[in-house]
Design a protein around this motif. Structure first.
Motif, mmCIF file in Angstrom:
data_model
loop_
_atom_site.group_PDB
_atom_site.id
_atom_site.type_symbol
_atom_site.label_atom_id
_atom_site.label_comp_id
_atom_site.label_asym_id
_atom_site.label_seq_id
_atom_site.Cartn_x
_atom_site.Cartn_y
_atom_site.Cartn_z
ATOM 1 N N SER A 207 84.120 9.637 25.841
ATOM 2 C CA SER A 207 85.497 9.458 26.248
ATOM 3 C C SER A 207 86.151 8.457 25.298
ATOM 4 O O SER A 207 85.745 7.283 25.253
ATOM 5 N N VAL A 210 83.741 6.491 22.935
ATOM 6 C CA VAL A 210 82.638 5.712 23.489
ATOM 7 C C VAL A 210 81.831 6.607 24.425
ATOM 8 O O VAL A 210 82.355 7.584 24.991
ATOM 9 N N HIS A 212 80.380 7.917 27.622
ATOM 10 C CA HIS A 212 80.910 7.830 28.975
ATOM 11 C C HIS A 212 80.541 9.114 29.712
ATOM 12 O O HIS A 212 80.902 10.206 29.279
ATOM 13 N N GLU A 231 78.923 4.211 31.120
ATOM 14 C CA GLU A 231 80.322 3.849 31.354
ATOM 15 C C GLU A 231 80.729 2.808 30.314
ATOM 16 O O GLU A 231 80.085 1.769 30.191
ATOM 17 N N ARG A 232 81.763 3.146 29.550
ATOM 18 C CA ARG A 232 82.277 2.281 28.485
ATOM 19 C C ARG A 232 81.169 1.891 27.497
ATOM 20 O O ARG A 232 81.075 0.752 27.053
ATOM 21 N N ASN A 265 76.635 -2.333 34.193
ATOM 22 C CA ASN A 265 77.040 -2.966 32.936
ATOM 23 C C ASN A 265 75.856 -3.198 31.991
ATOM 24 O O ASN A 265 75.705 -4.273 31.391
#
Length: 815
Positions: A207, A210, A212, A231-232, A265
């Protein structure tokens, strides 16, 4: 690039015109916009994002030009700004094929449409960068290839409004660093594969440049791998992270470090399971990569701890590790109900003594099955054996001949795990192919299976004076089953002083297992879920094969139900009962489902290939026999025609005698033979004119009377006709001659019928043909069988292709 070329002032024009006094140019001549500097048109760390812009020009126009003459056809135009165009014009517009060169040397060559760059063309920049592909309104749009000479990068794929959009492949440099996948507005977006210069690879969702979504990242330079949600650009959500151990280093760790659970994260956070390389296992809560909260830990020797963890350490004091016995086993269900602690201690001590006595052989066997099916030099996720390896171990030890199936052996191992907070998942799914066994688990399996097979049997209790209970059964199974299988393996290995030729069927089985086994196991899981059971039965497998049109009900077919039962019998003894009855409720584990299916499809493939080979032999023999029969029938036809012609000639000779033994002109005889048997005229010689006639009803035939005198022999002139009438005309004379010939033919037929049946050429030939065809059919069948038996049989490639094709049909079946 602007949608429309900027308007430029024409300096000069050379070329064709369209003479049209009534036409007045309402649009000034325009030209292509100049692309902006191309040296930085590619950013190798991201995407190709920059586009061309319109060169500002004086918008002034010269409306007085070309009021009576319009640029049309081939021409060359030079503008005040120094740009030039060479190509096709259409009613004053650049339209068709052409080349536009900017003042600084950059150029476009391709299609123009009403003063717009649209179609297919080539952009070339001064530094050597080049674009080849579709263009719309001056912008790269559609499929095209861009080569950047500055960064040595290349993009081939889809464009939209001058930016990378759609599917394409961008090679960043010559070190195999590239991205292949979907793009959006010049950025990686969607699904794609990124190969980094370091050798690392990411396959998954993107996305805006990056990672994702779902994806798999492999760090080949450090032996790590993550598969899960991103994610990210970092792991987030549920995923599996594996730290691979190098095969080049000498270690005895049975597994790889692996974490499976929740992430936040980029850190382990939430509930997860960590499998240590030593075989230890922690399941519980995590926070910032540390064990934190409620959890349970099982050590590699079998001891366990359940409690609270804080910052990676137990809150309460964990049980101290005692090294009296290397391995601890749960003997629930193996000792009497009234067994006390001393009896338990004694049983564990005896079991460890047996292990110590055979430790070298047991570790050798474990190591052997760990490497089973692993190609040398490849990195696998672990060194622990799988449940598939365990079933192969059972098979080579001959445990099914002891009266227990794989299903029974699996249940015997997991029975004591019922309601166990740490291993209840194994109890609920005892045939899970993804389950791995460290060395201690492997010993535990042998212990449980030996108790099932040899508990309370005299032979097991006589193995040693000091061994009894579980240790006695354990020792007996090692000596009787495991060591005998190991001795056979070592003997086979010692006999193979030179590399032996691996049997084709074994090679094919390994190949098919590598390609199709995972999908067969998925089918097994789907079936168990659908029917709310833990296993698949023989009946269910039969239904799947039948639904895939792999079972035939015809006698002698490629795979009949009888063939299926016989194949299953080799895997599960006892399927066939007395008086021809079948027990189709026998349970199969996933590996048995695969091997039984493989044997069925291998059997069917051989049968189909033999059928095809036989049909080809039949067709080939039939064709050769047909050609041979055609030639022979032609010869028979010639011989039959010659015989009929000879008979006719004899009849004509008889007719000559009837007419007074007069000669017949050679031409007359030949014409009559042609009338009777035209196909045989070239095979028959005309008989002599003085040939003897045949008898009629036992008497000599009397000559018929005629007003016409017979022709004389040799060159004698015919006698004058005795008739009072006027001389006949030539036409009448010819008519009389034909009547005479007809009478002679009729007399000849009468002479033949007096001695034999009338000659029927068609019937005679048909009878000969039937006799010959009957002989040919028999000969053709014998020849075909001989040719088929002498054939080398189907090739390895044919068998491989057929088995793969049938497996594809099988695994595509939905339960």
């Amino acid at each position: 690039m602007a949608q429309e070329l900027s308007r430029l002032i024409l300096h000069s024009y050379e070329g064709s015109y369209l003479d049209n006094p009534e036409f007045t140019a309402t649009e000034p001549l325009s030209t292509a916009a100049e692309p902006e500097t191309s040296e930085h048109d590619v950013d190798p760390t991201s995407t190709l994002t920059k586009t061309h812009s319109t060169l500002p020009e004086d918008p002034a126009t010269d409306l007085t030009r070309n009021k009576t003459r319009t640029f049309h056809g081939q021409g060359h135009a030079v503008f005040n700004s120094g740009h030039s165009y060479t190509g096709e014009f259409h009613q004053g517009f650049m339209h068709g094929k052409g080349t536009f060169v900017w003042a600084d040397g950059q150029r476009y060559e391709g299609d123009f449409e009403n003063n717009r760059i649209s179609g297919t063309g080539v952009y070339t920049w001064n530094g050597g960068s080049k674009y080849i592909g579709k263009v719309e309104n001056g912008l790269r749009n559609g499929r095209g290839t861009f080569d950047c000479c500055v960064t040595k990068s290349q993009y081939e794929g889809d464009w939209k409004e001058g930016k990378l959009s759609g599917f394409g492949r961008l090679v960043y440099n010559q070190d195999n660093s590239f991205y292949e996948g979907t793009w959006l507005s010049g950025q990686k977006h969607g699904t794609g594969t990124m190969h980094y210069e370091s050798g690392n690879v990411y396959v998954g969702e993107w996305s805006r440049n990056v990672k994702h979504g779902q994806g798999r990242m492999v760090w080949n330079n450090r032996g790590e791998e993550y598969t899960g949600h991103w994610e990210r650009g970092v792991p987030h959500g549920y995923g599996v992270y594996t730290w691979k151990l190098s095969h080049t280093k000498n270690h005895q760790l049975p597994m790889q470090n692996k974490y499976e659970g929740e992430w936040m994260n980029g850190k382990r956070h939430g509930h997860g399971v960590f499998m240590y390389a030593s075989g230890a296992r922690y399941e519980g809560e995590w926070k910032d990569n540390l064990k934190h909260g409620k959890g349970s830990c099982v050590f590699e020797n079998g001891r366990s701890f359940i409690g609270e963890f804080c910052n990676d350490r137990p809150v309460l004091e964990a049980p101290k590790f005692q090294n009296e016995y290397p391995f601890i086993f749960d003997l629930k269900g193996m000792l009497p109900a009234n067994a006390d602690a001393a009896m338990l201690e004694e049983a564990i001590k005896s079991i460890n003594t047996v292990i110590l006595r055979h430790t070298d052989d047991l570790r050798y066997i474990y190591s052997y099955y760990c490497q089973l099916g692993v190609e040398p030099g490849t990195n696998e996720d672990n060194h622990a054996i799988t449940r598939i390896h365990l079933w192969k171990f059972f098979d080579e030890c001959g445990l099914k001949e002891k009266g227990s199936s794989y299903v029974d052996l699996d249940r015997a191992y997991v029975e004591h795990l019922k309601d166990d907070p740490l291993f209840d998942h194994i109890y609920k799914n005892p045939h899970d192919v993804s389950h791995h066994f460290i060395f201690r688990d492997f010993l535990d399996v042998i212990l449980r299976v030996s108790h099932l097979l040899y508990n309370n049997k005299e032979n097991s209790n006589q193995t040693a004076l000091l061994e009894h209970g579980p240790a006695a059964s354990f020792s007996y199974m090692i000596k009787t089953d495991i060591l005998s299988a190991l001795a056979k393996k070592r003997a086979d290995k010692m006999e193979d002083t030179e590399p032996a030729v691996v049997p084709f069927q074994k090679t094919l089985l390994f190949e098919v297992e590598t390609i199709f086994s995972d999908r067969v196991y998925q089918l097994y899981t789907s079936l168990t879920k659908r029917f709310a059971r833990r296993t698949v039965t023989v009946r269910m497998l039969l239904h799947i094969l039948n639904d895939a049109n792999l079972i035939t009900t015809l006698s002698g077919g490629s795979l009949t139900i009888t063939d299926f039962i016989q194949i299953v019998e080799t895997h599960i003894p006892g399927v066939t009962g007395d008086l021809g009855s079948y027990n189709l409720e026998f349970e199969l584990v996933p590996y048995e489902l695969f091997t039984t299916t493989y044997d069925c499809l291998y059997h069917k493939s051989l049968h189909l290939l033999h059928e095809r080979a036989y049909e080809e032999a039949v067709a080939r023999t039939r064709q050769e026999a047909h050609l041979s029969a055609t030639q022979e029938m032609e010869l028979l036809a010639s011989e039959a025609a010659a015989a009929a012609a000879a008979t006719a000639a004899a009849a004509l000779a008889a007719a000559e005698l009837v007419d007074g033994d007069a000669g017949v002109a050679p031409g007359v005889l030949t014409s009559q033979i042609n009338i009777l048997t035209p196909a045989a005229a070239d095979h028959v010689d005309a008989p002599s004119a003085n040939q003897k006639g045949k008898k009629k009803n036992g008497k000599e035939a009397t000559p018929a009377k005629d007003n016409t005198a017979p022709a004389g022999t040799g060159n004698a002139a015919p006698a004058p006709v005795k008739d009072s009438a006027a001389p006949k005309t030539t036409l009448e004379a010819g008519k009389d001659k034909n009547e005479k010939d007809t009478r002679q033919l009729s007399l000849a037929s009468g002479a033949v019928s007096a001695t034999a049946a009338p000659v029927d050429y068609a019937t005679s030939l048909n009878n000969l043909r039937k006799e010959k065809e009957s002989e040919l059919r028999l000969q053709r069948k014998l020849t075909c069988i001989e040719e088929f038996e002498d054939a080398e049989g189907p090739t390895a490639d044919d068998i491989r292709e057929s088995v793969h094709h049938l497996f594809e049909k099988f695994i595509q079946m939905k339960p």
